[in-house]
Design a protein around this motif. Sequence first.
Motif, short mmCIF file in Angstrom:
data_model
loop_
_atom_site.label_atom_id
_atom_site.label_comp_id
_atom_site.label_asym_id
_atom_site.label_seq_id
_atom_site.Cartn_x
_atom_site.Cartn_y
_atom_site.Cartn_z
N HIS A 93 0.84 -1.21 0.00
CA HIS A 93 0.00 0.00 0.00
C HIS A 93 0.86 1.25 0.00
N GLU A 96 2.55 1.64 -3.42
CA GLU A 96 1.57 2.08 -4.43
C GLU A 96 1.23 3.56 -4.27
N ASN A 97 1.07 4.01 -3.03
CA ASN A 97 0.66 5.39 -2.77
C ASN A 97 1.79 6.40 -2.87
N GLU A 98 3.01 6.00 -2.55
CA GLU A 98 4.09 6.97 -2.45
C GLU A 98 5.17 6.81 -3.50
#
Length: 100
Positions: A93, A96-98
Amino acid sequence: MGQKAIEVFRSCIPLFQALSDPHRQDIVLLLAEHDKLTVNEITERSSLSRPAISHHLKILRDQGLVSVEQKGTLRYYVLSIEKAVELLKDLIHAVENECL
């Protein structure tokens, strides 16, 4: 890369180190196939000595990848990867986000 991703990566290092050894991977996969096994049962299915299996089980136990169930004089090792799976999900997660 964001601070959150860095922190999650760092928190995964002990898990990655525990899983980096092929013998420990074999033990994890063996326990995934069976509900529970003793050290002797694991040794019978391995090319390693009983002390070597015990050493690897200690490392896996220290990282929370296996737990021990005591029944009488027997100690059964059980796969307990729920926390590790959650940590890896957090890592995915964060990446994917950063990072994407």
